[in-house]
Write a protein that holds these residues in place. Structure first.
Motif, PDB file in Angstrom:
ATOM      1  N   THR A   6      -4.374   3.142  16.255  1.00  0.00           N
ATOM      2  CA  THR A   6      -4.467   1.921  15.240  1.00  0.00           C
ATOM      3  C   THR A   6      -5.989   1.999  14.289  1.00  0.00           C
ATOM      4  O   THR A   6      -6.395   3.621  14.909  1.00  0.00           O
ATOM      5  CB  THR A   6      -5.164   1.015  16.394  1.00  0.00           C
ATOM      6  N   GLY A   7      -7.014   1.607  13.948  1.00  0.00           N
ATOM      7  CA  GLY A   7      -7.857   1.363  13.651  1.00  0.00           C
ATOM      8  C   GLY A   7      -7.863   2.186  11.874  1.00  0.00           C
ATOM      9  O   GLY A   7      -7.764   1.537  10.938  1.00  0.00           O
ATOM     10  N   ALA A   8      -9.096   1.898  11.374  1.00  0.00           N
ATOM     11  CA  ALA A   8      -9.472   2.511   9.819  1.00  0.00           C
ATOM     12  C   ALA A   8      -8.894   3.444   9.213  1.00  0.00           C
ATOM     13  O   ALA A   8      -8.147   3.024   8.480  1.00  0.00           O
ATOM     14  CB  ALA A   8     -11.108   2.500   9.621  1.00  0.00           C
ATOM     15  N   LYS A   9      -7.970   4.456   9.891  1.00  0.00           N
ATOM     16  CA  LYS A   9      -7.388   5.615   9.100  1.00  0.00           C
ATOM     17  C   LYS A   9      -6.006   4.947   9.030  1.00  0.00           C
ATOM     18  O   LYS A   9      -5.645   5.293   7.893  1.00  0.00           O
ATOM     19  CB  LYS A   9      -7.556   7.052  10.168  1.00  0.00           C
ATOM     20  N   VAL A  10      -6.038   4.277   9.970  1.00  0.00           N
ATOM     21  CA  VAL A  10      -4.091   3.897   9.861  1.00  0.00           C
ATOM     22  C   VAL A  10      -4.747   2.156   8.878  1.00  0.00           C
ATOM     23  O   VAL A  10      -3.900   2.647   8.175  1.00  0.00           O
ATOM     24  CB  VAL A  10      -3.999   3.177  10.965  1.00  0.00           C
ATOM     25  N   ARG A  11      -5.172   1.954   9.139  1.00  0.00           N
ATOM     26  CA  ARG A  11      -5.699   0.494   7.942  1.00  0.00           C
ATOM     27  C   ARG A  11      -5.526   1.515   6.063  1.00  0.00           C
ATOM     28  O   ARG A  11      -4.770   1.304   5.362  1.00  0.00           O
ATOM     29  CB  ARG A  11      -6.658  -0.254   7.394  1.00  0.00           C
ATOM     30  N   GLU A  12      -6.707   2.944   6.256  1.00  0.00           N
ATOM     31  CA  GLU A  12      -6.707   3.599   4.651  1.00  0.00           C
ATOM     32  C   GLU A  12      -5.631   3.768   4.399  1.00  0.00           C
ATOM     33  O   GLU A  12      -4.760   3.926   3.555  1.00  0.00           O
ATOM     34  CB  GLU A  12      -7.545   4.533   4.858  1.00  0.00           C
ATOM     35  N   LEU A  13      -4.724   4.147   5.631  1.00  0.00           N
ATOM     36  CA  LEU A  13      -3.158   4.925   5.284  1.00  0.00           C
ATOM     37  C   LEU A  13      -2.302   4.001   4.131  1.00  0.00           C
ATOM     38  O   LEU A  13      -1.524   4.277   3.190  1.00  0.00           O
ATOM     39  CB  LEU A  13      -2.657   5.110   6.371  1.00  0.00           C
ATOM     40  N   GLN A  14      -2.596   2.326   5.184  1.00  0.00           N
ATOM     41  CA  GLN A  14      -1.648   1.538   4.644  1.00  0.00           C
ATOM     42  C   GLN A  14      -2.226   0.772   3.305  1.00  0.00           C
ATOM     43  O   GLN A  14      -0.779   0.299   2.472  1.00  0.00           O
ATOM     44  CB  GLN A  14      -1.698   0.535   5.778  1.00  0.00           C
ATOM     45  N   HIS A  15      -3.459   1.372   2.513  1.00  0.00           N
ATOM     46  CA  HIS A  15      -4.067   0.438   1.794  1.00  0.00           C
ATOM     47  C   HIS A  15      -3.319   1.617   0.596  1.00  0.00           C
ATOM     48  O   HIS A  15      -2.304   1.747  -0.351  1.00  0.00           O
ATOM     49  CB  HIS A  15      -5.404   0.738   1.131  1.00  0.00           C
ATOM     50  N   ARG A  16      -3.273   2.815   0.833  1.00  0.00           N
ATOM     51  CA  ARG A  16      -2.500   4.236  -0.193  1.00  0.00           C
ATOM     52  C   ARG A  16      -0.326   3.833  -0.118  1.00  0.00           C
ATOM     53  O   ARG A  16      -0.313   4.083  -1.131  1.00  0.00           O
ATOM     54  CB  ARG A  16      -2.604   5.713   0.839  1.00  0.00           C
ATOM     55  N   LEU A  17      -0.005   3.113   1.461  1.00  0.00           N
ATOM     56  CA  LEU A  17       1.505   3.206   0.859  1.00  0.00           C
ATOM     57  C   LEU A  17       1.892   2.271   0.190  1.00  0.00           C
ATOM     58  O   LEU A  17       1.794   1.614  -0.553  1.00  0.00           O
ATOM     59  CB  LEU A  17       1.457   3.001   2.342  1.00  0.00           C
ATOM     60  N   ALA A  18       0.906   0.991  -0.143  1.00  0.00           N
ATOM     61  CA  ALA A  18       0.974   0.168  -0.425  1.00  0.00           C
ATOM     62  C   ALA A  18       0.799  -0.112  -1.931  1.00  0.00           C
ATOM     63  O   ALA A  18       0.906  -0.056  -3.249  1.00  0.00           O
ATOM     64  CB  ALA A  18      -0.334  -1.326  -0.373  1.00  0.00           C
ATOM     65  N   ALA A  19      -0.382   1.279  -2.572  1.00  0.00           N
ATOM     66  CA  ALA A  19      -0.539   1.035  -4.114  1.00  0.00           C
ATOM     67  C   ALA A  19       0.294   2.330  -4.128  1.00  0.00           C
ATOM     68  O   ALA A  19       0.700   2.315  -5.600  1.00  0.00           O
ATOM     69  CB  ALA A  19      -2.166   1.915  -3.816  1.00  0.00           C
ATOM     70  N   ALA A  20       1.234   2.630  -3.279  1.00  0.00           N
ATOM     71  CA  ALA A  20       2.397   3.813  -3.747  1.00  0.00           C
ATOM     72  C   ALA A  20       3.419   2.554  -3.983  1.00  0.00           C
ATOM     73  O   ALA A  20       4.831   3.255  -4.064  1.00  0.00           O
ATOM     74  CB  ALA A  20       2.827   4.672  -3.233  1.00  0.00           C
ATOM     75  N   GLY A  21       3.607   1.586  -3.746  1.00  0.00           N
ATOM     76  CA  GLY A  21       4.599   0.433  -4.290  1.00  0.00           C
ATOM     77  C   GLY A  21       5.859   0.029  -2.061  1.00  0.00           C
ATOM     78  O   GLY A  21       6.792  -0.113  -3.034  1.00  0.00           O
ATOM     79  N   PHE A  22       5.327   0.297  -1.073  1.00  0.00           N
ATOM     80  CA  PHE A  22       5.473   0.145   0.552  1.00  0.00           C
ATOM     81  C   PHE A  22       5.333  -1.149   0.788  1.00  0.00           C
ATOM     82  O   PHE A  22       3.842  -0.862   0.792  1.00  0.00           O
ATOM     83  CB  PHE A  22       5.192   1.137   0.577  1.00  0.00           C
ATOM     84  N   GLU A  23       5.757  -2.250   1.276  1.00  0.00           N
ATOM     85  CA  GLU A  23       5.060  -3.279   1.717  1.00  0.00           C
ATOM     86  C   GLU A  23       4.746  -3.088   3.063  1.00  0.00           C
ATOM     87  O   GLU A  23       5.351  -2.894   4.526  1.00  0.00           O
ATOM     88  CB  GLU A  23       6.342  -4.739   1.588  1.00  0.00           C
ATOM     89  N   VAL A  24       3.884  -3.345   3.115  1.00  0.00           N
ATOM     90  CA  VAL A  24       3.237  -2.900   4.602  1.00  0.00           C
ATOM     91  C   VAL A  24       2.319  -4.227   4.932  1.00  0.00           C
ATOM     92  O   VAL A  24       1.347  -3.954   3.997  1.00  0.00           O
ATOM     93  CB  VAL A  24       2.644  -1.361   4.777  1.00  0.00           C
ATOM     94  N   GLU A  25       1.833  -3.906   6.128  1.00  0.00           N
ATOM     95  CA  GLU A  25       0.765  -4.865   6.509  1.00  0.00           C
ATOM     96  C   GLU A  25      -0.567  -4.338   6.415  1.00  0.00           C
ATOM     97  O   GLU A  25      -0.903  -2.865   7.138  1.00  0.00           O
ATOM     98  CB  GLU A  25       0.739  -5.017   7.822  1.00  0.00           C
TER      99      GLU A  25
END
Length: 267
Positions: A6-25
């Protein structure tokens, strides 16, 4: 980062995944959907599909390009076929028994120089190993140690090469799976120089050296094929296998990958 983090690094990862076209919270929780997104990105990028957002996955996610020298899932599948073992078994070994990377940031293969091996090989070659140890104790020594890590290991190797190049190259473990140079003949290379040149080629070549090493040892191969993790860990890691819980870590990793591995083998 992996499932459960958990944490800010995970959130940053999720933003990058979303920008790459993956559906993620984008909630900072590395759960099932984030793991699936990481796996999906790895598959698309040609990386090893383990659902773990390690340095290589993060780098490719950030840059959008995959260096050719990185290990891919196709390399894992080929190694499993060559050894006649489950894909999940190779995935487990890749997670637990590898460095996680085969190269330094400057492009040189990862190594660890073993000064006690240098001492032994020099003595076997008829050199005065004890005299050389007195002069170069950090690279020739009857006792293991002197490790500096990273690029500094190549500096130690360079010093050792000045004493005896062949002994020095054989005294280092090379690449992602830390195969010792003195195994060059066992692994079917024409010379230690040929082995080292292969290690400069890419992580797939590191995995190929691992496959050759396993295939050349019937007991080790049998242990991997039968998923006898305690026996495999004892043979592969030596005396430290139990204190580092290698067998338990391999068993857990295999259990995690076995569903995906079985599916790949059935396909």
């Amino acid at each position: 980062m992996r499932k459960g983090d958990t944490g800010a690094k995970v959130r940053e990862l999720q933003h990058r995944l979303a920008a790459a076209g993956f559906e993620v919270e984008k909630d900072g929780w590395f759960g099932d959907r984030t793991e699936d997104a990481v796996s999906g990105f790895q598959q698309r990028a040609g990386l090893v599909v383990d659902g773990i957002a390690g340095p290589k996955t993060l780098a490719v996610l950030e840059t959008g390009s995959r260096p050719a020298r990185l290990l891919g899932q196709a390399d894992i599948a080929r190694a499993a076929e060559d050894l006649g073992v489950a894909v999940a078994a190779v995935m487990a070994v890749n997670e637990v028994e590898s460095l996680g990377h085969g190269f330094l940031p400057d492009g040189r293969p990862a190594i660890l120089f073993e000064r006690h091996v240098m001492h032994r090989l020099l003595a076997e070659a008829g050199r005065d190993a004890d005299a050389l140890a007195a002069q170069y104790p950090n690279v020739v020594n009857a006792k293991r140690g002197g490790y500096a890590g990273g690029a500094a290991e190549h500096a130690r190797l360079a010093t050792a090469c000045g004493i005896d190049r062949a002994c020095a190259l054989q005294s280092a473990s090379w690449g992602q799976y830390q195969i010792m140079g003195f195994h060059w003949q066992t692994c079917g290379y024409d010379s230690v120089e040929a082995f080292v040149e292969a290690m400069r080629g890419g992580e797939a070549a590191h995995l190929e050296a691992f496959v050759r090493f396993i295939a050349a040892d019937p007991a080790l191969h049998k242990a991997l094929k039968g998923r006898k993790w305690a026996e495999f860990a004892k043979l592969y890691n030596g005396p430290a296998w139990r204190e580092n819980l290698y067998d338990q870590r391999l068993a857990r990793a295999y259990a995690r990958y076995s569903g995906a591995g079985a599916a790949e083998e059935a396909a």
